[in-house]
Design a protein around this motif. Structure first.
Motif, PDB file in Angstrom:
ATOM      1  N   GLU A  43       0.809  -1.228   0.000  1.00  0.00           N
ATOM      2  CA  GLU A  43       0.000   0.000   0.000  1.00  0.00           C
ATOM      3  C   GLU A  43       0.833   1.264   0.000  1.00  0.00           C
ATOM      4  O   GLU A  43       0.337   2.350  -0.336  1.00  0.00           O
ATOM      5  CB  GLU A  43      -0.948  -0.020   1.206  1.00  0.00           C
ATOM      6  N   LYS A  55       1.632   3.578  -7.185  1.00  0.00           N
ATOM      7  CA  LYS A  55       1.187   2.845  -8.368  1.00  0.00           C
ATOM      8  C   LYS A  55       1.786   1.443  -8.300  1.00  0.00           C
ATOM      9  O   LYS A  55       2.971   1.255  -8.548  1.00  0.00           O
ATOM     10  CB  LYS A  55       1.624   3.551  -9.646  1.00  0.00           C
ATOM     11  N   ILE A  87      -3.255  -1.100  -9.206  1.00  0.00           N
ATOM     12  CA  ILE A  87      -4.021  -0.340  -8.220  1.00  0.00           C
ATOM     13  C   ILE A  87      -3.237   0.916  -7.853  1.00  0.00           C
ATOM     14  O   ILE A  87      -2.014   0.889  -7.757  1.00  0.00           O
ATOM     15  CB  ILE A  87      -4.321  -1.188  -6.958  1.00  0.00           C
ATOM     16  N   ILE A  88      -3.944   2.015  -7.691  1.00  0.00           N
ATOM     17  CA  ILE A  88      -3.331   3.287  -7.297  1.00  0.00           C
ATOM     18  C   ILE A  88      -3.801   3.612  -5.885  1.00  0.00           C
ATOM     19  O   ILE A  88      -4.996   3.816  -5.643  1.00  0.00           O
ATOM     20  CB  ILE A  88      -3.713   4.416  -8.270  1.00  0.00           C
ATOM     21  N   SER A  89      -2.866   3.669  -4.935  1.00  0.00           N
ATOM     22  CA  SER A  89      -3.234   3.885  -3.524  1.00  0.00           C
ATOM     23  C   SER A  89      -2.705   5.231  -3.040  1.00  0.00           C
ATOM     24  O   SER A  89      -1.951   5.304  -2.082  1.00  0.00           O
ATOM     25  CB  SER A  89      -2.685   2.745  -2.659  1.00  0.00           C
ATOM     26  N   THR A  97      -8.622   4.779  -0.484  1.00  0.00           N
ATOM     27  CA  THR A  97      -8.543   3.710  -1.475  1.00  0.00           C
ATOM     28  C   THR A  97      -8.598   2.344  -0.794  1.00  0.00           C
ATOM     29  O   THR A  97      -7.926   2.129   0.216  1.00  0.00           O
ATOM     30  CB  THR A  97      -7.245   3.827  -2.295  1.00  0.00           C
ATOM     31  N   ILE A 157     -11.958  -2.804  -6.789  1.00  0.00           N
ATOM     32  CA  ILE A 157     -10.975  -1.796  -6.381  1.00  0.00           C
ATOM     33  C   ILE A 157     -11.624  -0.419  -6.418  1.00  0.00           C
ATOM     34  O   ILE A 157     -12.162  -0.005  -7.452  1.00  0.00           O
ATOM     35  CB  ILE A 157      -9.733  -1.833  -7.297  1.00  0.00           C
ATOM     36  N   GLU A 179     -10.606   3.322  -5.955  1.00  0.00           N
ATOM     37  CA  GLU A 179      -9.484   4.257  -5.865  1.00  0.00           C
ATOM     38  C   GLU A 179     -10.006   5.672  -5.684  1.00  0.00           C
ATOM     39  O   GLU A 179     -10.943   6.096  -6.366  1.00  0.00           O
ATOM     40  CB  GLU A 179      -8.625   4.191  -7.140  1.00  0.00           C
ATOM     41  N   SER A 201      -8.832   9.820  -5.307  1.00  0.00           N
ATOM     42  CA  SER A 201      -7.782  10.813  -5.511  1.00  0.00           C
ATOM     43  C   SER A 201      -8.412  12.193  -5.577  1.00  0.00           C
ATOM     44  O   SER A 201      -9.230  12.469  -6.460  1.00  0.00           O
ATOM     45  CB  SER A 201      -6.996  10.519  -6.791  1.00  0.00           C
ATOM     46  N   SER A 246     -13.526   9.500  -7.312  1.00  0.00           N
ATOM     47  CA  SER A 246     -13.488   8.049  -7.100  1.00  0.00           C
ATOM     48  C   SER A 246     -13.553   7.310  -8.421  1.00  0.00           C
ATOM     49  O   SER A 246     -14.222   7.749  -9.368  1.00  0.00           O
ATOM     50  CB  SER A 246     -14.666   7.599  -6.232  1.00  0.00           C
TER      51      SER A 246
END
Length: 846
Positions: A459, A463, A487-489, A494, A511, A513, A515, A519
């Motif tokens: 995590e 990326k 997955i982008i955390s 996320t 998933i 995500e 940012s 979402s």
């Protein structure tokens, strides 16, 4: 010895058994054009002769109950009579399998309940043609049917087809597995373990059948398929409605739903406003209602728990109680029997939690639960599942005190939580070395209750990739299954979840995500049970031949072991003698201690690849796989969009027809994905019709690292970066393994950069009397220009300044030999004159 170990692994892997039984899917009329539909010929070369009876048995899955077409045809080669089995939907409750004498009459019509149809549902089908008694029998599950005929002797030579065949072009959406064909003398078993190609092998590994446009089902147990994506300019909540088999997306103004069976999406507005502001995005279902809850960090005037009636789409306030602490990434389990929500762990307010809280829906109360037995340390990002009325808690990240400032410990442990007796039992804890992984919130327990599935990812890498792990509940032994998912955390909201659809026998990775307040939802599926890389890429060749080959290879391996043993002893003696004679050699290279030996690819010098365990996996790259890998890798640098299929065809298979090139590319891509599954930080993705690698910081490529050093290679010397620059280039020629003219542009670009940057550094080191570094940096110039005069003059002068004229003369001799080889003529300047020219050159540079 590494060669010996590799050969042994190959032999053992080749002769080992394999129990995975998969299936063959058929491209249907609704899915594809006629030329793209699936056609399977059971006996491609020799059709077995039938003496008295032909028995055909297989398992059938009707994937789309609304489709229509022919399942199989038994073709009497000695006459024009064909017996066909067709599928047709009758009404909402029943469909039919119809056995026909092609073009003449219907022999049997057998009803099938609609509840037995759909993905993940299999029906046992049997067909028996008794030539002696002129009788046809058909079995569907436990039900049996028969019809009398008087002309079955025409079936002495009978070919069997599935799907499209000749003018039979209507193909339903279906799949088969565990096919057996037998007569009085022979029996053929087909398990459909293939993952690519057009040949179908029997249980002994013999190529018997031929299939066009196959859909090998084993791939669906390994490759995650992206099913759906959804984005919104808000933070929403997500949950799986197992009753309706829908992924519910709870937004501020509406509820969106993705039906995972029908592959449909709908969005419906609420009749009133959602009263709970979504922060953590946590929810649960109870009696036809969808509950959204927050434990902390909501305005005083807002409730913390509200429920949506899924029939009226109306929200109702349920509670305004709050806990004392925010709990990001806590675990939750709702018990529908006692209507209680249990949560554990989480992070907030600079602290980690290991408290169990219980919320009673009927009483609207939160209470702490106390347990005896083992203590679970404070943590978040753990996984939770239910097994035999006990909770399983796995992994997470935290520390013993719960104080964020203490730092992080990544846990690979498992606890059983007995809610009835209020007791915690630690099942195991395993040491995973430097691995740092967290778990998605939910665990899925295997059908036999012996293991659980968990989605895990690092995590702390923004990326990265998430992978599916299977853990043994008793021992903690694990296996990585399937390929990986990006997955982008970036933000703490996320999260990822794992769900099981027992109806379609699929696992779903969801998933979510987040940012900057936006979402994105991505939904992936994989068939259950999923399989590992080793299980996917088993070659169904003739096993008997493999055993014979294996025995032969073992003898060769034994002989090589003896030879290599004596060679090793001789080499050690020679190296010891060399070390005793080499004293004060200023040109000695370092032992490449700066470069990583895990998850790394080197394309300077000998092409070398290390996997996540630090083992060399270069041998897995065939020339074609290596070339494709390098083509995609060089187009995956920052700012590059990747490489299209058309470019791959033109560069790798320019003389092949488009269809053949496409097949070759598909096979090569699959093999490359397999190799990369053992390397962290690099994932092959297809985006905007271009293949490229998605790379994060856990993956190392010497070329990309070298490019990152360009800005620091200047007169303002960064010693550490220079050392890395020298170490990378000293491995050898850039793209030594890339013989395609396409790579020339990258070689020229690298040469131009080095020729611009290095001369100033040479002058700097020489002027500071750092002659060993001057020699090393001069070798960098040689890596792109073997006859570079600047490097030649600096290195000769450096040896002379060190008082090592012997090395200076050796360097001169090696230079003139290279000159002769490359230019085809003798170097015209003699050594005494060269010394004067080199000294004058350096003086002018200053």
């Amino acid at each position: 010895m590494k060669i010996i170990q590799f050969l042994l692994c190959v032999v053992l892997a080749s002769i080992s058994g394999h129990a995975i039984s998969q299936g063959l899917g058929f491209r249907s009329t609704e899915q594809s054009h006629i030329e793209s539909r699936t056609s399977y010929t059971v006996f491609a070369e020799r059709v077995p002769k039938i003496q008295t009876e032909l028995i055909i048995s297989f398992e059938l899955s009707i994937l789309d109950p609304n489709s229509f077409g022919f399942i199989c045809v038994v073709d009497a080669e000695d006459s024009n009579k064909d017996y066909s089995l067709a599928y047709i939907k009758a009404d909402s409750k029943f469909s039919h399998l119809k056995l026909n004498l092609k073009g003449e009459e219907n022999l049997l019509t057998i009803p099938i309940q609609s509840s037995l149809l759909g993905k993940g549902k299999w029906i046992k089908v049997g067909l028996s043609f008794n030539l002696k008694e002129n009788r046809i029998e058909m079995a569907l599950g436990t039900d049996k049917y028969e019809v009398k005929r008087f002309d079955l002797n025409d079936l002495i030579h009978a070919q069997i087809f599935f799907g499209k065949n000749g003018n039979i072009i209507d193909v339903p959406s279906f799949a088969i597995r565990n096919l057996t064909v037998s007569n009085s003398k022979e029996k053929f078993d087909f398990k459909f373990k293939e993952y690519t190609g057009n040949e179908v092998h029997d249980q002994q590994g013999n190529a018997i059948g031929l299939v066009e446009n196959p859909v090998w089902l084993i791939n669906d147990s390994y490759h995650w398929r992206q099913r759906f994506t959804y984005s919104a300019n808000e933070v929403f909540a997500v949950n799986y409605d197992s009753t309706e088999m829908k992924i519910r997306i709870i937004g501020k103004d509406s509820l969106a739903s993705y039906d995972i069976v029908k592959n449909t999406f709908e969005k419906k507005a609420y009749t009133n406003k959602l009263p709970v502001p979504i922060r953590l995005g946590t929810s649960f279902f109870s009696h036809g209602k969808l509950f959204v809850y927050e434990v902390n960090n909501t305005p005083d005037e807002c409730p913390t728990i509200a429920s949506l009636d899924l029939s009226s789409y109306t929200w109702e306030n349920n509670s305004d109680l709050r806990l004392d602490q925010q709990l990001h990434h806590h675990n939750a389990y709702f018990n529908p029997l006692n209507q209680q929500l249990l949560i554990f762990g989480g992070f907030g307010n600079n602290r980690l939690s290991n408290t169990f809280y219980k919320y009673n829906l009927a009483e609207n109360s939160w209470n702490k639960l106390d347990f005896t037995g083992d203590v679970i340390t404070p943590r978040f990002f753990a996984g939770m599942g239910i097994q035999n009325n006990k909770l399983l808690l796995f992994g997470g990240v935290g520390n013993k005190t719960g104080d964020q400032s203490i730092g992080k410990t990544y846990y690979f442990d498992c606890y059983s939580v007995d809610l009835q007796n209020r007791k915690i039992t630690k099942l195991w804890e395993v040491n995973r070395g430097d691995e740092k992984l967290v778990s998605a919130r939910s665990l899925v327990i295997s059908g036999d209750n012996s293991s659980f599935y968990a989605l895990c990812y690092p995590e702390y890498i923004p990326k990265t990739f998430i992978k599916l792990y299977k853990y043994d509940i008793k021992t903690g032994e694990h296996t990585i299954l399937g390929d990986s998912i990006p997955i982008i955390s970036e933000e703490i909201q996320t999260n990822a979840n794992l769900y099981l659809n027992s109806s379609t026998k699929e696992l779903y990775c969801v998933i979510h995500e987040v940012s900057k307040g936006n979402s994105k939802l991505s939904i992936y599926s994989i068939d259950n049970p999923p399989i590992s890389t080793d299980e996917l890429y088993v070659n169904p060749r003739n096993n008997k031949k493999l055993i014979y080959w294996g025995i032969g290879i073992l003898f060769i391996v034994g002989f090589l072991a003896v030879v290599l043993f004596w060679m090793s002893i001789s080499r050690k003696k020679r190296l010891l003698k060399d070390r005793q004679t080499i004293v004060g050699n200023q040109e000695k290279r370092s032992e490449h201690t700066l470069q990583p030996k895990k998850n790394a690819v080197y394309i300077f010098g000998l092409f070398t690849v290390f996997n996540r365990s630090g083992q060399i996996s270069t041998h897995l790259f065939s020339p074609q796989i290596k070339q494709l890998f390098l083509l995609i890798l060089l187009r995956s640098n920052k700012g590059e969009a990747g490489i299209s299929s058309e470019e791959i065809y033109s560069l790798m298979w320019p003389d092949k027809p488009a269809k053949n090139a496409k097949n070759l590319k598909g096979v090569t891509i699959n093999k490359l994905r397999t190799i990369l599954s053992d390397i962290d930080g690099i994932e092959l993705i297809l985006e905007n019709q271009h293949f490229r690698f998605q790379i994060n910081d856990s993956f190392y490529c010497d070329y990309f690292h070298l490019r990152s050093l360009y800005p620091s290679i200047s007169s303002e010397i960064d010693e550490h970066n220079n050392e890395q620059f020298i170490e990378i280039t000293s491995r050898g020629e850039f793209l030594q393994s890339g013989d395609n003219e396409y790579f020339d542009v990258y070689k020229r670009d690298l040469a131009d950069q080095i020729l611009i940057l290095v001369p100033d550094v040479l002058n700097h080191y020489f002027s500071k009397n750092e002659y060993a570094k001057t020699i090393a940096m001069g070798s960098v110039l040689y890596s792109v220009d073997e006859l570079n005069e600047c490097a030649f003059y600096y290195i000769i002068n450096s040896y002379l300044r060190l008082g090592d004229e012997s090395s200076a003369k050796k360097h001169y001799n090696s230079y003139i030999l290279r000159y002769k080889k490359l230019q085809g003529e003798d170097y015209s300047t003699l050594y005494p004159e060269l010394i004067k020219i080199a000294a004058k050159y350096l003086k002018n540079v200053k």
